[in-house]
Enzyme design. Structure first.
Site, short mmCIF file in Angstrom:
data_model
loop_
_atom_site.label_atom_id
_atom_site.label_comp_id
_atom_site.label_asym_id
_atom_site.label_seq_id
_atom_site.Cartn_x
_atom_site.Cartn_y
_atom_site.Cartn_z
N GLY A 130 22.34 -46.00 10.10
CA GLY A 130 23.38 -46.24 11.09
C GLY A 130 24.06 -47.59 10.95
CG LEU A 133 24.97 -50.58 4.87
CD1 LEU A 133 23.80 -51.56 4.77
CD2 LEU A 133 26.20 -51.15 4.16
CG ASP A 180 29.87 -42.16 3.12
OD1 ASP A 180 30.70 -42.97 2.70
OD2 ASP A 180 29.62 -42.00 4.32
P1 ADP Z 1 24.70 -44.11 7.99
O1 ADP Z 1 24.91 -42.98 7.04
O2 ADP Z 1 25.84 -45.08 7.99
O3 ADP Z 1 23.40 -44.81 7.82
P2 ADP Z 1 24.69 -41.95 9.86
O4 ADP Z 1 24.79 -41.90 11.34
O5 ADP Z 1 25.70 -41.20 9.07
O6 ADP Z 1 24.68 -43.49 9.46
O7 ADP Z 1 23.27 -41.41 9.40
C1 ADP Z 1 22.11 -41.92 9.97
C2 ADP Z 1 21.14 -40.78 10.29
O8 ADP Z 1 20.67 -40.20 9.06
C3 ADP Z 1 19.88 -41.22 11.00
O9 ADP Z 1 20.08 -41.25 12.38
C4 ADP Z 1 18.89 -40.14 10.59
O10 ADP Z 1 19.07 -38.97 11.36
C5 ADP Z 1 19.33 -39.81 9.19
N1 ADP Z 1 18.55 -40.52 8.16
C6 ADP Z 1 19.04 -41.31 7.18
N2 ADP Z 1 18.06 -41.77 6.37
C7 ADP Z 1 16.90 -41.25 6.84
C8 ADP Z 1 15.54 -41.33 6.44
N3 ADP Z 1 15.15 -42.05 5.37
N4 ADP Z 1 14.63 -40.65 7.16
C9 ADP Z 1 14.99 -39.93 8.23
N5 ADP Z 1 16.25 -39.82 8.65
C10 ADP Z 1 17.22 -40.46 7.99
MG MG Z 2 26.47 -41.51 7.18
#
Ligand code: ADP
Ligand code: MG
Length: 391
Positions: A130, A133, A180
């Protein structure tokens, strides 16, 4: 924050969780976008680079129609899903939580006619979630790559990125563009990826910061303003409306030279701002490419700042914390800075002489303390490799 990829540790966690060896270990990175923001859903140009931070997945194929997933970063424990039950309405979106991302990838591959099946998967990640990145793309692309290998799907990196975008759009329900996932799947070490999001032609552009005595700082403001998601959809709809008014397929088709006459045809000042941002931002990507190709890396600084001002004033997706990173970094001698990612919080990038990077980081932290903002997290981004099999 340190970037560490430890295939052995992820494999060990897999063994403890599921018993037995994984068939392999894969990694997919997060990304920052150097320039070209909110252009990827306007068929425009982007220029991301892969971060050293990655999601690492250890996985083993299973042939009983079951997907089991576990993440060191999620409190859910092992999530077990039957492939036959994967459905965007009943399993996708909020209902699926984090599991919707990997489940959506398997669903998208299968809906596309590819013969992907079940697996046991354990994920470790050091991509901040979130923070703008792209932890979501790292999660998706690592999943797509491991399924591609385990089931011999024969998909190219770009094809995998496109399946991941379908997963995020149609299963998770996030209307994101193609940048992305393409960045995570296709970037290469030491390069930024110049991508035409209409036809997906790409060029790896050398971006060797260290050799030039430069540093690219990523400043994670650690704020996420709640209005982000709905506002993103509004911007997208506004861009489509702008294209409709101007009679073009997408805003990418408005030439920079005819921007004044195009703007004169739009009554709504909000839509005018959106159009002006997208058209000038595509132009800024071209400017950055021209400068990088000519070896004039330092001169991209003012282009980055102009991009930030456009996102702040015309596209209105910045926030006080991101603006403060940019103004305080530039005041402290940065060559340039801008917000990166969707906006409303998340991260900014700062281009600086390597010798001055630390002083600039301290100046930004001081400015945040003076404003009583939460302390930002800063790290230096070195363009890392895209998604790959580790073992
Ligand atoms: P960003 O892609 O910028 O980090 P997003 O809101 O698009 O933000 O995605 C974040 C979401 O992706 C998290 O809230 C979670 O649901 C999921 N996520 C990302 N990486 C992981 C991980 N390693 N383990 C579990 N969930 C993940
Ligand atoms: Mg994202």
């Amino acid at each position: 924050m340190s970037a560490s990829i430890d295939a052995g540790a992820t494999a060990a966690a897999f063994r403890q969780l599921y018993g037995g060896e994984p068939d392999g270990v894969w990694a997919a990175p997060g990304r920052v976008n150097l320039i070209g923001e909110h252009t990827d859903y306007n068929d425009g140009f982007v220029m991301p680079l892969a971060l050293p931070h990655s999601t690492v997945a250890a996985a083993r194929r299973r042939d009983d129609g079951v997907l089991r997933i576990h993440s060191g970063d999620a409190p859910t424990g092992v999530v077990e899903l039957r492939i036959a039950d994967l459905d965007p309405v009943t399993v996708g979106g909020d209902r699926g939580g984090w599991a919707a991302y990997p489940a959506g990838v398997l669903w998208a591959l299968r809906r596309g006619g590819l013969d992907a099946g079940g697996a046991d998967i354990h994920y470790d990640s050091d991509v901040p979630t979130g923070a703008g990145l792209s932890s979501s793309a790292a999660l998706e692309v690592s999943t797509a790559l491991l399924l591609n290998d385990l089931y011999g799907l024969g998909q190219s990196a770009q094809q995998l990125a496109s399946w991941c975008q379908k997963a995020e759009n149609d299963f998770v329900g996030v209307p994101s563009g193609i940048m992305d996932q393409t960045a995570s799947a296709c970037c290469t070490e030491g390069h930024a990826l110049y991508l035409d999001t209409r036809d997906l032609t790409a060029r790896q552009v050398p971006f060797d910061l260290a050799a030039e005595g430069l540093s690219l700082l990523v400043v994670d403001t650690q704020v996420k303003h709640a209005l982000g998601d709905g506002e993103y959809a509004k911007r997208r709809a506004g861009c489509e409306e702008g294209a409709r008014i101007l009679g073009v397929r997408a805003l990418r088709d408005v030439p920079f030279g005819s921007l004044p006459s195009a703007l004169a045809r739009i009554d709504d000042p909000v839509i005018r701002g959106l159009v002006r941002h997208v058209v000038t931002e595509d132009r800024r990507v071209e400017e950055v490419i021209t400068l990088l190709d000519a070896g004039r890396t330092r001169e991209i600084g003012p282009v980055l700042v102009a991009g930030h001002e456009s996102l702040r004033d015309d596209f209105t997706v910045s926030c006080p914390e991101l603006d403060l990173v940019v103004s305080s970094a530039v005041a402290a001698g940065a060559l340039g800075a801008r917000m990166t990612g969707g906006g409303f919080g998340g991260s900014a990038i700062v281009l600086a002489e390597a010798s001055e990077a630390d002083a600039i980081r301290v100046a930004v932290e001081k400015a945040f303390a003076s404003a009583s903002y939460r302390a930002p997290r800063t790290f230096a981004a070195v363009p890392g490799p895209g998604a790959r099999r580790l073992r």
